[in-house]
Design an enzyme around this catalytic site. Sequence first.
Site, PDB file in Angstrom:
ATOM      1  N   ARG A 157       3.913  -3.159   4.437  1.00 30.31           N
ATOM      2  CA  ARG A 157       2.914  -3.745   5.335  1.00 30.31           C
ATOM      3  C   ARG A 157       2.788  -5.267   5.190  1.00 30.31           C
ATOM      4  O   ARG A 157       1.785  -5.785   4.704  1.00 30.31           O
ATOM      5  CB  ARG A 157       1.570  -3.036   5.156  1.00 30.31           C
ATOM      6  CG  ARG A 157       1.714  -1.553   5.409  1.00 30.31           C
ATOM      7  CD  ARG A 157       0.428  -0.810   5.367  1.00 30.31           C
ATOM      8  NE  ARG A 157      -0.347  -0.948   6.596  1.00 30.31           N
ATOM      9  CZ  ARG A 157      -1.487  -0.296   6.807  1.00 30.31           C
ATOM     10  NH1 ARG A 157      -1.954   0.497   5.897  1.00 30.31           N
ATOM     11  NH2 ARG A 157      -2.135  -0.455   7.924  1.00 30.31           N
ATOM     12  N   PRO A 158       3.802  -5.979   5.641  1.00 31.66           N
ATOM     13  CA  PRO A 158       3.761  -7.445   5.580  1.00 31.66           C
ATOM     14  C   PRO A 158       2.712  -8.035   6.525  1.00 31.66           C
ATOM     15  O   PRO A 158       2.158  -7.322   7.367  1.00 31.66           O
ATOM     16  CB  PRO A 158       5.172  -7.855   6.033  1.00 31.66           C
ATOM     17  CG  PRO A 158       5.705  -6.689   6.777  1.00 31.66           C
ATOM     18  CD  PRO A 158       5.022  -5.454   6.251  1.00 31.66           C
ATOM     19  N   CYS A 188       0.844  -1.188   0.000  1.00 35.15           N
ATOM     20  CA  CYS A 188       0.000   0.000   0.000  1.00 35.15           C
ATOM     21  C   CYS A 188       0.869   1.223   0.000  1.00 35.15           C
ATOM     22  O   CYS A 188       2.079   1.138   0.182  1.00 35.15           O
ATOM     23  CB  CYS A 188      -0.967  -0.014   1.169  1.00 35.15           C
ATOM     24  SG  CYS A 188      -0.408   0.834   2.608  1.00 35.15           S
ATOM     25  N   ASP A 200      -1.449   7.778  12.858  1.00 38.54           N
ATOM     26  CA  ASP A 200      -2.630   8.167  12.080  1.00 38.54           C
ATOM     27  C   ASP A 200      -2.972   9.656  12.213  1.00 38.54           C
ATOM     28  O   ASP A 200      -3.889  10.128  11.544  1.00 38.54           O
ATOM     29  CB  ASP A 200      -3.844   7.322  12.494  1.00 38.54           C
ATOM     30  CG  ASP A 200      -3.796   5.927  11.872  1.00 38.54           C
ATOM     31  OD1 ASP A 200      -2.909   5.667  11.043  1.00 38.54           O
ATOM     32  OD2 ASP A 200      -4.656   5.092  12.231  1.00 38.54           O
TER      33      ASP A 200
HETATM   34  C1  UD1 Z   1      -3.550  -0.340  12.264  1.00 38.50           C
HETATM   35  C2  UD1 Z   1      -4.524   0.725  11.843  1.00 38.50           C
HETATM   36  C3  UD1 Z   1      -3.823   1.834  11.089  1.00 38.50           C
HETATM   37  C4  UD1 Z   1      -2.675   2.385  11.943  1.00 38.50           C
HETATM   38  C5  UD1 Z   1      -1.761   1.254  12.412  1.00 38.50           C
HETATM   39  C6  UD1 Z   1      -0.704   1.736  13.405  1.00 38.50           C
HETATM   40  C7  UD1 Z   1      -6.570  -0.538  11.528  1.00 38.50           C
HETATM   41  C8  UD1 Z   1      -7.594  -1.061  10.587  1.00 38.50           C
HETATM   42  N1  UD1 Z   1      -5.544   0.106  10.975  1.00 38.50           N
HETATM   43  O1  UD1 Z   1      -2.990  -0.880  11.070  1.00 38.50           O
HETATM   44  O2  UD1 Z   1      -4.764   2.878  10.829  1.00 38.50           O
HETATM   45  O3  UD1 Z   1      -1.921   3.289  11.168  1.00 38.50           O
HETATM   46  O4  UD1 Z   1      -2.537   0.237  13.084  1.00 38.50           O
HETATM   47  O5  UD1 Z   1      -1.285   2.356  14.479  1.00 38.50           O
HETATM   48  O6  UD1 Z   1      -6.696  -0.658  12.726  1.00 38.50           O
HETATM   49  N2  UD1 Z   1       3.847  -5.230  10.526  1.00 38.50           N
HETATM   50  C9  UD1 Z   1       4.677  -6.280  10.181  1.00 38.50           C
HETATM   51  N3  UD1 Z   1       4.109  -7.520  10.021  1.00 38.50           N
HETATM   52  C10 UD1 Z   1       2.777  -7.754  10.199  1.00 38.50           C
HETATM   53  C11 UD1 Z   1       1.942  -6.669  10.563  1.00 38.50           C
HETATM   54  C12 UD1 Z   1       2.509  -5.418  10.731  1.00 38.50           C
HETATM   55  O7  UD1 Z   1       5.877  -6.099  10.011  1.00 38.50           O
HETATM   56  O8  UD1 Z   1       2.340  -8.900  10.045  1.00 38.50           O
HETATM   57  C13 UD1 Z   1       4.429  -3.877  10.676  1.00 38.50           C
HETATM   58  C14 UD1 Z   1       3.803  -2.831   9.748  1.00 38.50           C
HETATM   59  O9  UD1 Z   1       4.371  -2.861   8.466  1.00 38.50           O
HETATM   60  C15 UD1 Z   1       4.104  -1.552  10.490  1.00 38.50           C
HETATM   61  C16 UD1 Z   1       4.024  -1.986  11.981  1.00 38.50           C
HETATM   62  O10 UD1 Z   1       4.137  -3.404  11.976  1.00 38.50           O
HETATM   63  O11 UD1 Z   1       5.411  -1.112  10.226  1.00 38.50           O
HETATM   64  C17 UD1 Z   1       2.741  -1.604  12.665  1.00 38.50           C
HETATM   65  O12 UD1 Z   1       1.644  -2.002  11.857  1.00 38.50           O
HETATM   66  P1  UD1 Z   1       0.276  -2.494  12.508  1.00 38.50           P
HETATM   67  O13 UD1 Z   1       0.214  -1.999  13.915  1.00 38.50           O
HETATM   68  O14 UD1 Z   1       0.119  -3.932  12.274  1.00 38.50           O
HETATM   69  O15 UD1 Z   1      -0.784  -1.716  11.619  1.00 38.50           O
HETATM   70  P2  UD1 Z   1      -2.175  -2.254  11.117  1.00 38.50           P
HETATM   71  O16 UD1 Z   1      -2.783  -3.142  12.134  1.00 38.50           O
HETATM   72  O17 UD1 Z   1      -2.060  -2.717   9.715  1.00 38.50           O
END
Ligand code: UD1
Length: 425
Positions: A128-129, A123, A313
């Site tokens: 965003r893995p 995205c 956010d």
């Molecule tokens: C949620 C929010 C989004 C917010 C984000 C951080 C929802 C629907 N969306 O997104 O608005 O900006 O939290 O507060 O609630 N990561 C990994 N591996 C994974 C998952 C995440 O490496 O499997 C990384 C992401 O790339 C990022 C970090 O972890 O760098 C935090 O992401 P995450 O907290 O998971 O964000 P979302 O849940 O996608």
Amino acid sequence: MNDFSNESNEKIFITGGTQLQGNVRISGAKNAALPLMTLSLILNKGFTLSNMPDLADTRLMSNLLAELGINNSWKFGKVNFHGAPKINEASYELVRQMRASILVLGPLLASKGSARVPLPGGCAIGTRPIDLHVLVMEALGANVYYDSGFIIASVGSEGLKGGLIDFPKVSVGATESAIMTSVLAKGKTTIINAAHEPEIVDLAKCLISAGADINGVGTSTIIINGVNELNPVDHEIVPDRIEAGSFAIASGMTKGNIEITHIRPKDLEFFLKVLNYTGSEIKIDTNSINITSSKRPEPYDIVTQTHPGFPTDLQAQYMALMSIASGSAFIKETIFENRFMHVPELLRMGANISIKNQIASIIGVKELKGSKVMASDLRASMSLILAALAALGTSEIDGIHHLDRGYEKIEDKLSNLGAIIRRSK
Ligand code: UD1
């Protein structure tokens, strides 16, 4: 949050310079609503959500759940969910439009014993893995593999088993996956390095009302003892702290006086302190805040952090505020690697911003100028709206489908406060 959302040709035109004044009622939180809606895959005896924001993202999740076999009917902000999932495969057409669709994986697996969900893809704000969601499924005894763009998870006849989920990195979505997938697993699950966001606490609160056994939510260690079944539940979605924060910044941008109602000020504690350092006066009540801003914002540096720190956010919106500050400020983004897409557009409006690594240096300018700009993602679109509210002249903001993913009735809410705003094709 990706590049493939349903695009429209709609634009928003804003003529800046009006001081915003009056009341604004905040909607239910999109980021709480999305995981809560996926609970309908495991709450099959009766489930109602109220304070539901009517947004492109929540409608999309509703369609995704309907395709899986969960009927859901919407009436005045209330959604009733009926039925159990009939199939275990989510459609690519819907999943590709919203990254949060990955949240169906765990509940679908818990309900059906197997799940096939298309990879949500990259995205605009980063790669965003989903490795941490996979870690959750594997820790609970699932076999997970990838095939032709799908992630496929399944469990044997014994079903999901409680386990140790030790996150190497804090993730909101993966913490939610861990909670939703383990509540019906056999035995005890321990989640280490869990995220603390209010939306996660809301998810757990709903599950606890349905009979789940969850302890430690809101801290880094969550312990869940699996239960055999969940009961019917009616749950009210928490207010959207990001929408509330965006309106608070709108006051700072326009020397406004805004009463922001139907919120939980506690969820915005750190952000409100920062806003106060920038010169806005803030009166906090039980479920509302009043923001009065009478002068040009003062500069103040921030670093985005997981809750309770400064939310990523609100970073783009805060940058709009700092772009008209009476001095220089730094903004460091630590959560997503590419969340400065709003910067080139703010530059078009006359802002003075440079980026090195993950740090933006902003030298406040006296005035922004109305311009044609393009929104690249949800929060970037609000940053441009805020900049346009303060700018001299009229701005034309394209890419509005991003805004519609997360801000309910935004033109009505802003024009009620006195903004000169219209939408057109
Ligand atoms: C949620 C929010 C989004 C917010 C984000 C951080 C929802 C629907 N969306 O997104 O608005 O900006 O939290 O507060 O609630 N990561 C990994 N591996 C994974 C998952 C995440 O490496 O499997 C990384 C992401 O790339 C990022 C970090 O972890 O760098 C935090 O992401 P995450 O907290 O998971 O964000 P979302 O849940 O996608």
